[in-house]
Motif scaffolding. Structure first.
Motif, PDB file in Angstrom:
ATOM      1  N   VAL A   1      14.231  26.201 -33.086  1.00  0.00           N
ATOM      2  CA  VAL A   1      14.818  27.444 -33.604  1.00  0.00           C
ATOM      3  C   VAL A   1      15.335  28.312 -32.451  1.00  0.00           C
ATOM      4  N   SER A   2      14.588  28.338 -31.363  1.00  0.00           N
ATOM      5  CA  SER A   2      15.029  29.076 -30.180  1.00  0.00           C
ATOM      6  C   SER A   2      16.388  28.544 -29.701  1.00  0.00           C
ATOM      7  N   GLY A   3      16.529  27.212 -29.724  1.00  0.00           N
ATOM      8  CA  GLY A   3      17.809  26.601 -29.350  1.00  0.00           C
ATOM      9  C   GLY A   3      18.915  26.959 -30.327  1.00  0.00           C
ATOM     10  N   ILE A   4      18.578  26.980 -31.628  1.00  0.00           N
ATOM     11  CA  ILE A   4      19.589  27.305 -32.644  1.00  0.00           C
ATOM     12  C   ILE A   4      20.111  28.737 -32.451  1.00  0.00           C
ATOM     13  N   PHE A   5      19.208  29.687 -32.128  1.00  0.00           N
ATOM     14  CA  PHE A   5      19.666  31.069 -31.912  1.00  0.00           C
ATOM     15  C   PHE A   5      20.481  31.198 -30.627  1.00  0.00           C
ATOM     16  N   CYS A   6      20.139  30.407 -29.630  1.00  0.00           N
ATOM     17  CA  CYS A   6      20.933  30.400 -28.393  1.00  0.00           C
ATOM     18  C   CYS A   6      22.363  29.958 -28.707  1.00  0.00           C
ATOM     19  N   LYS A   7      22.459  28.921 -29.560  1.00  0.00           N
ATOM     20  CA  LYS A   7      23.773  28.415 -29.987  1.00  0.00           C
ATOM     21  C   LYS A   7      24.506  29.474 -30.810  1.00  0.00           C
ATOM     22  N   MET A   8      23.756  30.145 -31.706  1.00  0.00           N
ATOM     23  CA  MET A   8      24.376  31.170 -32.559  1.00  0.00           C
ATOM     24  C   MET A   8      24.943  32.304 -31.715  1.00  0.00           C
ATOM     25  N   ARG A   9      24.233  32.627 -30.635  1.00  0.00           N
ATOM     26  CA  ARG A   9      24.719  33.690 -29.748  1.00  0.00           C
ATOM     27  C   ARG A   9      26.034  33.267 -29.108  1.00  0.00           C
ATOM     28  N   GLU A  10      26.054  32.003 -28.676  1.00  0.00           N
ATOM     29  CA  GLU A  10      27.275  31.493 -28.047  1.00  0.00           C
ATOM     30  C   GLU A  10      28.444  31.486 -29.036  1.00  0.00           C
ATOM     31  N   LEU A  11      28.141  31.183 -30.311  1.00  0.00           N
ATOM     32  CA  LEU A  11      29.185  31.140 -31.344  1.00  0.00           C
ATOM     33  C   LEU A  11      29.574  32.532 -31.836  1.00  0.00           C
ATOM     34  N   GLY A  12      28.891  33.564 -31.314  1.00  0.00           N
ATOM     35  CA  GLY A  12      29.197  34.931 -31.754  1.00  0.00           C
ATOM     36  C   GLY A  12      28.584  35.285 -33.091  1.00  0.00           C
TER      37      GLY A  12
ATOM     38  N   GLU B   1      18.379  39.012 -28.813  1.00  0.00           N
ATOM     39  CA  GLU B   1      17.861  38.303 -27.639  1.00  0.00           C
ATOM     40  C   GLU B   1      17.744  36.810 -27.933  1.00  0.00           C
ATOM     41  N   THR B   2      18.097  35.984 -26.982  1.00  0.00           N
ATOM     42  CA  THR B   2      17.846  34.549 -27.112  1.00  0.00           C
ATOM     43  C   THR B   2      17.456  33.997 -25.755  1.00  0.00           C
ATOM     44  N   GLN B   3      16.973  32.759 -25.765  1.00  0.00           N
ATOM     45  CA  GLN B   3      16.657  32.128 -24.485  1.00  0.00           C
ATOM     46  C   GLN B   3      17.947  31.844 -23.726  1.00  0.00           C
ATOM     47  N   GLN B   4      17.829  31.661 -22.412  1.00  0.00           N
ATOM     48  CA  GLN B   4      18.979  31.279 -21.590  1.00  0.00           C
ATOM     49  C   GLN B   4      19.249  29.790 -21.809  1.00  0.00           C
ATOM     50  N   ALA B   5      20.503  29.431 -21.992  1.00  0.00           N
ATOM     51  CA  ALA B   5      20.811  28.002 -22.079  1.00  0.00           C
ATOM     52  C   ALA B   5      20.584  27.370 -20.714  1.00  0.00           C
ATOM     53  N   PRO B   6      19.957  26.210 -20.675  1.00  0.00           N
ATOM     54  CA  PRO B   6      19.732  25.556 -19.389  1.00  0.00           C
ATOM     55  C   PRO B   6      21.059  25.111 -18.747  1.00  0.00           C
ATOM     56  N   ALA B   7      21.023  24.935 -17.454  1.00  0.00           N
ATOM     57  CA  ALA B   7      22.211  24.435 -16.760  1.00  0.00           C
ATOM     58  C   ALA B   7      22.547  23.053 -17.322  1.00  0.00           C
ATOM     59  N   PRO B   8      23.852  22.727 -17.390  1.00  0.00           N
ATOM     60  CA  PRO B   8      24.251  21.442 -17.987  1.00  0.00           C
ATOM     61  C   PRO B   8      23.462  20.256 -17.420  1.00  0.00           C
ATOM     62  N   GLU B   9      23.259  20.239 -16.099  1.00  0.00           N
ATOM     63  CA  GLU B   9      22.617  19.063 -15.500  1.00  0.00           C
ATOM     64  C   GLU B   9      21.113  19.010 -15.786  1.00  0.00           C
ATOM     65  N   ALA B  10      20.563  20.102 -16.360  1.00  0.00           N
ATOM     66  CA  ALA B  10      19.121  20.123 -16.627  1.00  0.00           C
ATOM     67  C   ALA B  10      18.756  19.350 -17.885  1.00  0.00           C
ATOM     68  N   ILE B  11      19.740  19.061 -18.749  1.00  0.00           N
ATOM     69  CA  ILE B  11      19.445  18.320 -19.983  1.00  0.00           C
ATOM     70  C   ILE B  11      19.865  16.865 -19.809  1.00  0.00           C
ATOM     71  N   PRO B  12      18.904  15.950 -19.870  1.00  0.00           N
ATOM     72  CA  PRO B  12      19.279  14.543 -19.720  1.00  0.00           C
ATOM     73  C   PRO B  12      20.146  14.073 -20.888  1.00  0.00           C
ATOM     74  N   VAL B  13      21.131  13.249 -20.584  1.00  0.00           N
ATOM     75  CA  VAL B  13      22.012  12.686 -21.613  1.00  0.00           C
ATOM     76  C   VAL B  13      21.871  11.171 -21.587  1.00  0.00           C
ATOM     77  N   VAL B  14      21.636  10.596 -22.743  1.00  0.00           N
ATOM     78  CA  VAL B  14      21.641   9.136 -22.857  1.00  0.00           C
ATOM     79  C   VAL B  14      22.962   8.762 -23.502  1.00  0.00           C
ATOM     80  N   ARG B  15      23.786   8.081 -22.750  1.00  0.00           N
ATOM     81  CA  ARG B  15      25.157   7.842 -23.223  1.00  0.00           C
ATOM     82  C   ARG B  15      25.395   6.379 -23.589  1.00  0.00           C
TER      83      ARG B  15
END
Ligand SMILES: [Zn+2]
Lengths: 309, 318
Positions: free
Chosen positions: B210-221, B226-240
């Motif tokens: 839910v914390s992530g969803i509100f962070c996204k909602m903030r970004e979408l306007g 208040e929301t958590q800070q989105a982590p730096a792009p390289e901080a989230i591992p991606v399995v491609r």
């Protein structure tokens, strides 16, 4: 006849599940017949059991032609049949949604792979299968339209119809699709009911398989003549759906010829018996599929009418 | 302007006995300019985590209504009949996987008609989140999943949801008829959220998502609070690619006893769990990590067969 264990699924709580195959003749792998892939496919199992018994006699009489092999796998899901579940219970998965399988994958994918490694070696493949909805079909052969299909050969079963069907996305993991792509001429046979033995339909299916084995030069055996088959597609079928929910009382059954406007079934209020809807055919034709019910959800397809042929 | 809350049946089919098989939506509308977010859950009746996630989102919107912009639509129970009996498939006589029935068909079966109505209702949203959870015997980190076909466009958008991992599915037939891929194919961005971790309390897991969803909602306007800070792009591992995932299975049937590895980095050879046989009183198998990396799926204590998935490890980048 050679009875073999084709694949074993080891189990912890109960006996290992063995998938058995019955092989007749020697030489070229000509035709393989697969029965139940789901725990409720009783009719499919029954037809295979009858076929094994029949081929045993044919073989004794020297009726398997030289250099030809025919194999029957009555069921790949005996463990589920023993406890009355439809899908492969430990993973709640449909084996017929896991082809071509994966030897290093999940248990269900391993079963599919274990089967497919044998199934794909044959020139002709026949699968006895069932529809996801309980109901009865007019006996027919189904061929997936993969670009490699051969519906003309499907006519050799001598069943009234050969239904060529365009695969949907979810069909691409079925046996019929994977089989066709790997070079086997694959046919699915639908007949009668699923959960119970339908003697008439079983006899008809058995005769159809024997006819195909005869005309393909795999066995030599006396048989009754079949129908002249028509090749049909989805466009030839008209669906009749329920506008209301309730108990279904059918008055027409699969195979019946119906005239436009004729009554097919009554949908009854399940508590007071009043008629909520009379289902009528919008076109003249043959009832190709009839849902069994007895409980019907609103909008459910109940009949498929074959028109224009 | 006050936030309005409205529950609507977006589609229904009558069942034989005095009941509607209905799909409900709860809409929170700010009346202020902004986009639209849809949150769906409960496609698979054996996945309960979405209930709590939807509840927590709704709860926060109602506690801080002044922060909402635009509209948030919540569809917590897409497969109500399955959820009621904890059955993954759609019961109603047909036992089909709802997530294989999209985009649906207005002239089709009841399930196809309902799926079509769900699609029509969601189309045009700025983003659709489809919340799933692991099945009974598996723990899963908070992951965002998507199809390879949409990955280039969606990976950057997934980061602000702050997941533990982004997982791109290889092109695989069955996913083609899921809600998210049908929406993406029709031009509406949609992502799968997956979260269920047996060792933690459900309210903690839900709170993370839910914390992530509100962070996204903030970004979408859509959210000014208040929301958590989105982590730096390289901080989230991606399995491609498939090569980045090590899929660990067991070879023997028995009872699987897991070590607690989910969310941790393991070294090649570390013990993941043991398969024991109670009847003979022996250990059948010690399952070890074939590669080093982050364990993001883990089998729970349960019976296993040869081929049962024990763990998924995101291999350490070389
Ligand atoms: Zn799910």
């Amino acid at each position: 006849m050679k009875k073999e264990v084709l694949y074993t699924v080891p189990s912890y709580f109960r006996d290992d599940m063995k998938i058995l195959s019955y092989r007749f003749g020697k030489g070229e792998k000509s035709c393989i017949i697969l029965g139940a892939l789901r725990g409720d496919e009783v009719q499919q199992l029954y037809v295979c059991a009858r076929l094994v018994s029949f081929l045993r006699d044919v073989e004794k009489e020297g009726g398997i032609l030289p250099g030809r092999t025919v194999t029957v796998i009555p069921t790949a899901i005996g463990a589920s049949m023993n406890v009355g579940t439809r899908l492969w219970a430990p993973e709640n998965m449909d084996i017929n949604r896991c082809f071509p399988g994966d030897a290093a994958g999940s248990t269900t994918e391993r079963i599919a792979d274990g089967l497919f490694s044998t199934l794909k070696l044959y020139r002709y493949g026949i699968q006895l299968t069932s529809f996801y909805q309980p109901g009865s079909f007019v006996p027919h052969v189904r061929v997936m339209d993969t670009g490699r299909q051969n519906p003309e050969l499907g006519c050799e079963f001598g069943l009234p119809y050969v239904y060529v069907r365009k695969p949907r996305i979810t069909d691409k993991t079925t046996l019929n699709y994977a089989w066709q792509l790997s070079g086997t001429q694959a046919y699915s046979l639908y007949a009668g009911k699923t959960h119970e033995i339908d003697e008439t339909a079983a006899e008809q299916t058995l005769r159809a398989i024997i006819r195909f084995l005869n005309t393909r030069g795999i066995i030599r055996s006396e048989n009754s003549p079949g129908h002249t088959a028509s090749v049909i597609t989805e466009g030839d079928l008209t669906q009749v759906s329920a506008g209301a929910a309730g108990l279904l009382r059918r008055v027409k059954f699969a195979g019946a010829h119906v005239r436009r406007g004729e009554q097919l079934a009554f949908l009854l209020n399940p508590s007071d018996g009043s008629v909520k809807e009379v289902l009528k055919t919008p076109a003249t034709g043959v009832l190709f599929f009839v849902q069994e019910g007895p409980f019907i959800t609103q909008y459910s397809p109940v009949f498929q009418v074959l028109t224009g042929k | 302007m006050p936030v309005t809350k409205e529950i609507t049946k977006i589609a229904s089919a009558s069942l034989p006995f005095e009941e509607q098989w209905a799909i409900r939506r709860c809409r929170y509308a700010s009346g202020l300019a902004g986009g639209r977010l849809c949150i769906a859950a409960g496609t698979h009746g054996d996945e309960m985590m979405g209930q709590l996630i939807c509840f927590q989102v709704a709860d926060r919107i109602q506690r801080e209504p002044e922060s909402l912009r635009g509209t948030v639509d919540i569809y917590p129970m897409l497969n109500p009949l399955g959820l009621d009996i904890m059955e993954r498939m759609v019961p109603a006589g047909i036992r089909l996987d709802m997530n294989l029935a999209f985009p649906g068909n207005p002239q089709g079966t009841p399930l196809e008609i309902l799926c079509h109505a769900v699609m029509q209702d969601m189309l045009g949203a700025d983003l659709v989140l489809d919340v799933h959870a692991s099945t009974h015997y598996k723990s899963e980190l908070y992951e965002v999943r998507m199809n390879e076909a949409d990955a280039d466009r969606l990976i950057p958008k997934a980061r602000t949801l702050c997941p533990d991992l982004i997982w791109v599915y290889p092109e695989y037939a069955a996913y083609g008829s899921s809600l998210t891929s049908a929406l993406c194919a029709a031009g509406t961005d949609a992502l799968i959220l997956e979260a269920d971790e047996r060792r933690r309390k459900p309210q903690e897991i839900a709170a993370g998502v839910v914390s992530g969803i509100f962070c996204k909602m903030r970004e979408l306007g859509l959210w000014t609070g208040e929301t958590q800070q989105a982590p730096a792009p390289e901080a989230i591992p991606v399995v491609r690619t498939k090569a980045e995932v090590c899929r660990v299975t067991c070879c023997n049937p028995g009872v699987y006893v897991p070590e607690d590895r989910i969310g941790t980095e393991v070294r090649k050879g570390d013990l993941l769990g043991t398969v024991v046989d109670a009847c003979e009183g022996v250990v059948r198998e010690r399952v070890t990590a074939p590669a080093s990396g982050l364990v993001f799926s883990q089998r729970s204590y349960s019976a296993v067969y040869p081929g049962t998935l024990i763990a998924r490890i995101r291999k350490e980048p070389v």
